[in-house]
Design a protein around this motif. Sequence first.
Motif, PDB file in Angstrom:
ATOM      1  N   LYS A   1       0.844  -1.191   0.000  1.00  0.00           N
ATOM      2  CA  LYS A   1       0.000   0.000   0.000  1.00  0.00           C
ATOM      3  C   LYS A   1       0.882   1.245   0.000  1.00  0.00           C
ATOM      4  N   MET A   2       0.589   2.157  -0.939  1.00  0.00           N
ATOM      5  CA  MET A   2       1.436   3.324  -1.151  1.00  0.00           C
ATOM      6  C   MET A   2       0.649   4.628  -0.968  1.00  0.00           C
ATOM      7  N   ASP A   3      -0.332   4.616  -0.068  1.00  0.00           N
ATOM      8  CA  ASP A   3      -1.258   5.730   0.073  1.00  0.00           C
ATOM      9  C   ASP A   3      -1.540   5.990   1.550  1.00  0.00           C
ATOM     10  N   LYS A   4      -2.600   6.748   1.840  1.00  0.00           N
ATOM     11  CA  LYS A   4      -2.884   7.126   3.230  1.00  0.00           C
ATOM     12  C   LYS A   4      -3.331   5.954   4.092  1.00  0.00           C
ATOM     13  N   ASP A   5      -3.635   4.807   3.516  1.00  0.00           N
ATOM     14  CA  ASP A   5      -3.903   3.624   4.335  1.00  0.00           C
ATOM     15  C   ASP A   5      -2.704   3.272   5.200  1.00  0.00           C
ATOM     16  N   ARG A   6      -1.523   3.681   4.795  1.00  0.00           N
ATOM     17  CA  ARG A   6      -0.339   3.450   5.631  1.00  0.00           C
ATOM     18  C   ARG A   6      -0.467   4.209   6.944  1.00  0.00           C
ATOM     19  N   PHE A   7      -1.100   5.375   6.896  1.00  0.00           N
ATOM     20  CA  PHE A   7      -1.366   6.161   8.109  1.00  0.00           C
ATOM     21  C   PHE A   7      -2.554   5.583   8.874  1.00  0.00           C
ATOM     22  N   ARG A   8      -3.656   5.312   8.156  1.00  0.00           N
ATOM     23  CA  ARG A   8      -4.856   4.790   8.805  1.00  0.00           C
ATOM     24  C   ARG A   8      -4.573   3.477   9.532  1.00  0.00           C
ATOM     25  N   GLN A   9      -3.774   2.622   8.913  1.00  0.00           N
ATOM     26  CA  GLN A   9      -3.546   1.273   9.436  1.00  0.00           C
ATOM     27  C   GLN A   9      -2.246   1.136  10.232  1.00  0.00           C
ATOM     28  N   GLY A  10      -1.556   2.257  10.472  1.00  0.00           N
ATOM     29  CA  GLY A  10      -0.345   2.240  11.287  1.00  0.00           C
ATOM     30  C   GLY A  10       0.807   1.466  10.660  1.00  0.00           C
ATOM     31  N   LEU A  11       0.920   1.525   9.327  1.00  0.00           N
ATOM     32  CA  LEU A  11       1.967   0.761   8.633  1.00  0.00           C
ATOM     33  C   LEU A  11       3.306   1.494   8.592  1.00  0.00           C
ATOM     34  N   GLY A  12       3.282   2.788   8.870  1.00  0.00           N
ATOM     35  CA  GLY A  12       4.521   3.561   8.888  1.00  0.00           C
ATOM     36  C   GLY A  12       4.995   3.958   7.498  1.00  0.00           C
ATOM     37  N   ASP A  13       6.068   4.760   7.454  1.00  0.00           N
ATOM     38  CA  ASP A  13       6.701   5.211   6.203  1.00  0.00           C
ATOM     39  C   ASP A  13       5.684   5.818   5.240  1.00  0.00           C
ATOM     40  N   VAL A  14       4.818   6.658   5.772  1.00  0.00           N
ATOM     41  CA  VAL A  14       3.748   7.250   4.958  1.00  0.00           C
ATOM     42  C   VAL A  14       4.327   8.151   3.872  1.00  0.00           C
ATOM     43  N   ILE A  15       5.106   9.145   4.281  1.00  0.00           N
ATOM     44  CA  ILE A  15       5.622  10.103   3.310  1.00  0.00           C
ATOM     45  C   ILE A  15       6.650   9.443   2.392  1.00  0.00           C
ATOM     46  N   GLU A  16       7.378   8.485   2.908  1.00  0.00           N
ATOM     47  CA  GLU A  16       8.322   7.756   2.051  1.00  0.00           C
ATOM     48  C   GLU A  16       7.588   7.049   0.906  1.00  0.00           C
ATOM     49  N   ALA A  17       6.402   6.511   1.212  1.00  0.00           N
ATOM     50  CA  ALA A  17       5.595   5.861   0.168  1.00  0.00           C
ATOM     51  C   ALA A  17       5.092   6.899  -0.833  1.00  0.00           C
ATOM     52  N   TYR A  18       4.611   8.052  -0.335  1.00  0.00           N
ATOM     53  CA  TYR A  18       4.152   9.116  -1.234  1.00  0.00           C
ATOM     54  C   TYR A  18       5.296   9.548  -2.167  1.00  0.00           C
ATOM     55  N   GLU A  19       6.483   9.692  -1.590  1.00  0.00           N
ATOM     56  CA  GLU A  19       7.636  10.129  -2.384  1.00  0.00           C
ATOM     57  C   GLU A  19       8.032   9.074  -3.406  1.00  0.00           C
ATOM     58  N   GLU A  20       7.888   7.805  -3.060  1.00  0.00           N
ATOM     59  CA  GLU A  20       8.186   6.734  -4.011  1.00  0.00           C
ATOM     60  C   GLU A  20       7.218   6.779  -5.190  1.00  0.00           C
ATOM     61  N   VAL A  21       5.938   7.003  -4.911  1.00  0.00           N
ATOM     62  CA  VAL A  21       4.948   7.124  -5.990  1.00  0.00           C
ATOM     63  C   VAL A  21       5.301   8.319  -6.882  1.00  0.00           C
ATOM     64  N   ALA A  22       5.622   9.442  -6.254  1.00  0.00           N
ATOM     65  CA  ALA A  22       5.988  10.634  -7.022  1.00  0.00           C
ATOM     66  C   ALA A  22       7.207  10.373  -7.909  1.00  0.00           C
ATOM     67  N   LYS A  23       8.199   9.694  -7.369  1.00  0.00           N
ATOM     68  CA  LYS A  23       9.403   9.369  -8.125  1.00  0.00           C
ATOM     69  C   LYS A  23       9.078   8.512  -9.339  1.00  0.00           C
ATOM     70  N   ARG A  24       8.229   7.511  -9.162  1.00  0.00           N
ATOM     71  CA  ARG A  24       7.861   6.617 -10.271  1.00  0.00           C
ATOM     72  C   ARG A  24       7.134   7.377 -11.390  1.00  0.00           C
ATOM     73  N   LEU A  25       6.323   8.366 -10.972  1.00  0.00           N
ATOM     74  CA  LEU A  25       5.561   9.139 -11.963  1.00  0.00           C
ATOM     75  C   LEU A  25       6.410  10.202 -12.637  1.00  0.00           C
ATOM     76  N   GLY A  26       7.513  10.573 -12.011  1.00  0.00           N
ATOM     77  CA  GLY A  26       8.329  11.662 -12.529  1.00  0.00           C
ATOM     78  C   GLY A  26       7.924  13.035 -12.018  1.00  0.00           C
ATOM     79  N   VAL A  27       7.296  13.049 -10.821  1.00  0.00           N
ATOM     80  CA  VAL A  27       6.905  14.332 -10.218  1.00  0.00           C
ATOM     81  C   VAL A  27       8.153  15.021  -9.661  1.00  0.00           C
ATOM     82  N   PRO A  28       8.446  16.232 -10.082  1.00  0.00           N
ATOM     83  CA  PRO A  28       9.615  16.943  -9.517  1.00  0.00           C
ATOM     84  C   PRO A  28       9.328  17.443  -8.110  1.00  0.00           C
TER      85      PRO A  28
END
Length: 237
Positions: A209-236
């Motif tokens: 899971k690479m979205d806010k479910d990481r926060f809802r479900q206490g999975l941790g590394d929330v922003i790291e997951a968001y940044e990984e998604v951004a990197k894959r898409l090419g978001v500067p």
Amino acid sequence: MEKREELYRGKAKSVYKTDDANRLILLFRNDTSAFDGKRIEQLDRKGMVNNKFNAFIMQKLEAAGIPTQFDKLLSDNECLVKKLDMIPVECVVRNYAAGSLVKRLGVEEGLKLNPYTFELFLKDDAKGDPFINESHVVAFGWGTAEQLARMKELSLKVNDVLSKLFDDAGLLLVDFKLEFGVFHDGSIVLGDEFSPDGCRLWDKATGKKMDKDRFRQGLGDVIEAYEEVAKRLGVPL
């Protein structure tokens, strides 16, 4: 563009007036909320990541012919947007079963929905954003039948555009919510934001899971997951 007084403060964004009656400034904060605002935490870099992620997605949608509120980035955590009269209805498109759909119907998480589903929810935290239908929207004056038809048309077009975009980045677009408003010319325009806060994204290979479910479900590394998604898409970032 002159930034003026705060007009509205939501759970994760603040809205400011400007010297242009038809433009507003959105400030993306680091606040992260879940369960209709019952849990709120500060996550470093979140405002910046979501602001730039949203700008990237909205520009992709504009290029595909979908009218959006977004005008331009102003800073790391601010953007200029069109002023809309927001319709208090959330449009939810689901490609796979997750979240409230699983709870309501008791289906297995991850079940592919064929075809996708389109749902409406009243935007009202105090009431828990209840599930509604089109006749409720019209009967209570939240929107017209014509506006709803346009909102559905645009929602499904967004799904077509973004499903491919995320698929090419190795991600499944599980579901997402959209909000729409009416611009001064009467047109229906996609408003609010599109970020991992308002959609579900799973890694195609691992199911991570690479979205806010990481926060809802206490999975941790929330922003790291968001940044990984951004990197894959090419978001500067």
